[in-house]
Design a protein around this motif. Structure first.
Motif, PDB file in Angstrom:
ATOM      1  N   ASN A   1     110.574   9.398  70.197  1.00  7.42           N
ATOM      2  CA  ASN A   1     110.380   8.211  69.378  1.00  7.42           C
ATOM      3  C   ASN A   1     109.164   8.370  68.469  1.00  7.42           C
ATOM      4  O   ASN A   1     108.319   9.245  68.664  1.00  7.42           O
TER       5      ASN A   1
ATOM      6  N   VAL B   1     107.242  -2.642  62.002  1.00  4.48           N
ATOM      7  CA  VAL B   1     108.326  -2.360  62.953  1.00  4.48           C
ATOM      8  C   VAL B   1     107.737  -1.767  64.230  1.00  4.48           C
ATOM      9  O   VAL B   1     106.594  -1.309  64.255  1.00  4.48           O
ATOM     10  N   ARG B   2     108.565  -1.784  65.290  1.00  2.00           N
ATOM     11  CA  ARG B   2     108.164  -1.175  66.561  1.00  2.00           C
ATOM     12  C   ARG B   2     108.404   0.334  66.484  1.00  2.00           C
ATOM     13  O   ARG B   2     109.557   0.767  66.347  1.00  2.00           O
TER      14      ARG B   2
ATOM     15  N   SER C   1     104.800 -12.455  68.172  1.00  2.16           N
ATOM     16  CA  SER C   1     105.589 -11.216  68.225  1.00  2.16           C
ATOM     17  C   SER C   1     105.013 -10.197  69.191  1.00  2.16           C
ATOM     18  O   SER C   1     105.728  -9.331  69.679  1.00  2.16           O
TER      19      SER C   1
ATOM     20  N   CYS D   1     108.231   2.369  68.881  1.00  3.95           N
ATOM     21  CA  CYS D   1     108.915   2.851  70.097  1.00  3.95           C
ATOM     22  C   CYS D   1     110.421   2.668  69.997  1.00  3.95           C
ATOM     23  O   CYS D   1     111.156   3.182  70.827  1.00  3.95           O
ATOM     24  N   LEU D   2     110.883   1.879  69.003  1.00  2.00           N
ATOM     25  CA  LEU D   2     112.316   1.602  68.877  1.00  2.00           C
ATOM     26  C   LEU D   2     112.922   2.341  67.693  1.00  2.00           C
ATOM     27  O   LEU D   2     113.975   1.951  67.189  1.00  2.00           O
ATOM     28  N   MET D   3     112.246   3.359  67.211  1.00  2.00           N
ATOM     29  CA  MET D   3     112.901   4.251  66.262  1.00  2.00           C
ATOM     30  C   MET D   3     112.481   5.680  66.566  1.00  2.00           C
ATOM     31  O   MET D   3     111.475   5.923  67.231  1.00  2.00           O
ATOM     32  N   PHE D   4     113.293   6.609  66.122  1.00  2.00           N
ATOM     33  CA  PHE D   4     113.028   8.011  66.392  1.00  2.00           C
ATOM     34  C   PHE D   4     112.248   8.619  65.240  1.00  2.00           C
ATOM     35  O   PHE D   4     112.401   8.204  64.084  1.00  2.00           O
TER      36      PHE D   4
ATOM     37  N   GLU E   1     107.343   0.148  75.771  1.00  2.00           N
ATOM     38  CA  GLU E   1     108.417   1.067  75.374  1.00  2.00           C
ATOM     39  C   GLU E   1     109.788   0.421  75.304  1.00  2.00           C
ATOM     40  O   GLU E   1     110.804   1.102  75.414  1.00  2.00           O
ATOM     41  N   HIS E   2     109.856  -0.892  75.140  1.00  2.00           N
ATOM     42  CA  HIS E   2     111.167  -1.467  74.831  1.00  2.00           C
ATOM     43  C   HIS E   2     111.084  -2.618  73.836  1.00  2.00           C
ATOM     44  O   HIS E   2     111.947  -3.488  73.813  1.00  2.00           O
ATOM     45  N   GLY E   3     110.055  -2.579  72.984  1.00  2.00           N
ATOM     46  CA  GLY E   3     110.050  -3.485  71.835  1.00  2.00           C
ATOM     47  C   GLY E   3     109.462  -4.856  72.085  1.00  2.00           C
ATOM     48  O   GLY E   3     109.466  -5.694  71.189  1.00  2.00           O
TER      49      GLY E   3
END
Lengths: 163, 271
Positions: free
Chosen positions: A25, A60-61, A135, A63-66, A44-46
């Motif tokens: 990620n 953006v997070r 958020s 951890c939620l994109m590569f 690690e899950h947004g």
């Protein structure tokens, strides 16, 4: 899967050539491969938002994109906020002045969240800031000083300094 | 599309990834192959025709923060969107991804079901269209088959006479909804002449509630009517109970969210 892909990431205006597994990620790539450990990894899950960065200007997070998905984008992390001579970004200064942090783990995420949102809407109301700050998670401050800091920074930034 | 077909058995399509990557980080999902749609700019669009709003599957939630078209539909979508998770998630998550994930508490699924959206599904073989009533098959299950993707969503517009309402309850702002109601009303001479009602969070997927709509038409647009129809709604759902709320609590919530969303729609319709 151990195969890696060669990618180039544009982080805070600097190019980083990396060889990463496609599964890695963005948060881990920023920390491990770019050496930029200001971006923190919490849940690690947004949910917690400690890893929030800007990708093409939008919060953006990471951890939620590569990492491979971020190639060709402009990434901004907390390391890019202060100017070269060390002068803090108005949001960093306001977090300091208003005691918007205690342990500091969540702070890079809150800073990038607020930078992205204020860039989109410099005229945020107190209600909008409160909603925005919901958020991310902070377990120390009770949020009140974060709200005060973002409000103060928004006013400074609107008055036309940098940001 | 060829790539998607070739990997139909062990591949997953990734849209915004705001649910899928979280599931992968938990190791709940372990796809062998991921096909990323984020580079497919042709899927990120909003088009307006005289009668419809056509939404590309890769349109980010954040695109709806401001009304995307004039009239009740644009306003409704911008009323719904702040309820979806939080700002950074809305910057990345997509309209089409939300429909395909089909979480029982998905706001967009309730919108699609209640407004009778039509889903355009594509594959290497070509496109097909599926109405919302046939699209949602159950929790996390849709009509999209392996080898296919959702391409676009066609939402019928509501003309100027409609007022809309949306009310959702969750324990913390941004959490999955325990109950939500989406309503649209037309009011003529103080009486309801047409109604749309949908529910989410209290069934296996977002649903349009024809029985509630029938119960509204012809009734006066008053708080008594809304409370009565809310109560009826609570008898028509069979929510599950979990750590966030018992089934009984969710049934009670259903009555409240329906009544509040109806009051909002009536206010707007008569404004």
């Amino acid at each position: 899967m151990t195969e890696t892909r060669d990618i180039t990431l544009d982080v805070n205006g600097k190019r980083h050539a990396l060889s990463v597994e496609p599964r890695k990620n963005l948060a881990d790539a920023l920390r491990d491969d770019c050496g930029l450990t200001g971006t923190h990894v919490g849940c690690e899950h947004g949910v917690c938002g400690a890893c929030t960065v800007l990708v093409d200007g939008r919060a953006v997070r990471s951890c939620l994109m590569f990492a491979v998905q971020a190639e060709g984008t402009a990434i901004e992390t907390v390391e890019g906020l202060a100017s070269e001579d060390g002068e803090l970004h108005p949001l960093q200064q306001a977090f300091w002045d208003k005691h918007g942090l205690q342990c500091g783990f969540c702070t890079p995420g809150f800073l990038m969240l607020a930078v992205g949102a204020l860039r989109e809407n410099p005229e945020m109301t107190d209600v909008e800031i409160r909603e925005l700050v919901s958020s991310n998670l902070c377990r120390c401050t009770g949020y009140q000083n974060i709200l005060t800091a973002v409000r103060a920074a928004a006013d400074v930034m609107r008055a036309g300094t940098n940001g | 599309m060829k790539l998607i077909k070739a990997n139909a058995a062990d591949g997953r399509v990734i849209a915004g990834g705001q649910s899928l990557v979280a599931a992968m980080n938990f190791r709940l999902a372990r796809p062998d192959v991921l096909i990323d749609l984020n580079g497919v700019k042709e899927l990120d669009f909003i088009e307006e025709t005289p009668g419809e709003l056509v939404i590309g599957a890769m349109t980010r939630h954040a695109a709806f923060h401001k009304p995307v078209c004039d009239g009740p539909l644009g306003r409704l979508l911008s009323k719904v969107v702040p309820n979806i998770a939080h700002y950074p998630i809305r910057n990345r998550g997509t309209f089409g991804g939300s429909l395909c994930h089909a979480d029982p508490a998905s706001e967009w699924c309730v919108v699609a079901a209640t407004l009778d959206a039509t889903m355009k599904i594509g594959s290497a073989e070509g496109d097909r269209e599926v109405p919302a009533a046939d699209f949602f098959r159950g929790s996390f299950t849709t009509a999209v088959e392996p080898g296919e993707i959702l391409v676009a969503i066609r939402l019928p517009k509501l003309d100027a006479g409609w007022g809309t309402g949306f009310y959702e309850y969750s324990r913390r702002k941004g959490d999955f909804a325990l109950a939500m109601a989406l309503t649209a009303l037309r009011v003529e001479g103080g009486a309801i002449s047409a109604a749309r009602v949908g529910l989410g969070g209290v069934a296996d997927h977002g649903k349009r509630m024809a029985d509630l709509e029938a119960a509204l038409v012809g009734k006066p647009a008053t708080a008594e009517t809304f409370a009565e129809v809310g109560k009826l709604a609570s008898t028509l759902v069979s929510p599950y109970g979990d750590i966030h709320g018992s089934a009984e609590y969710r049934r009670d919530l259903t009555a409240t969210v329906v009544a509040r969303a109806l009051a909002e729609a009536a206010d707007e319709a008569t404004a």
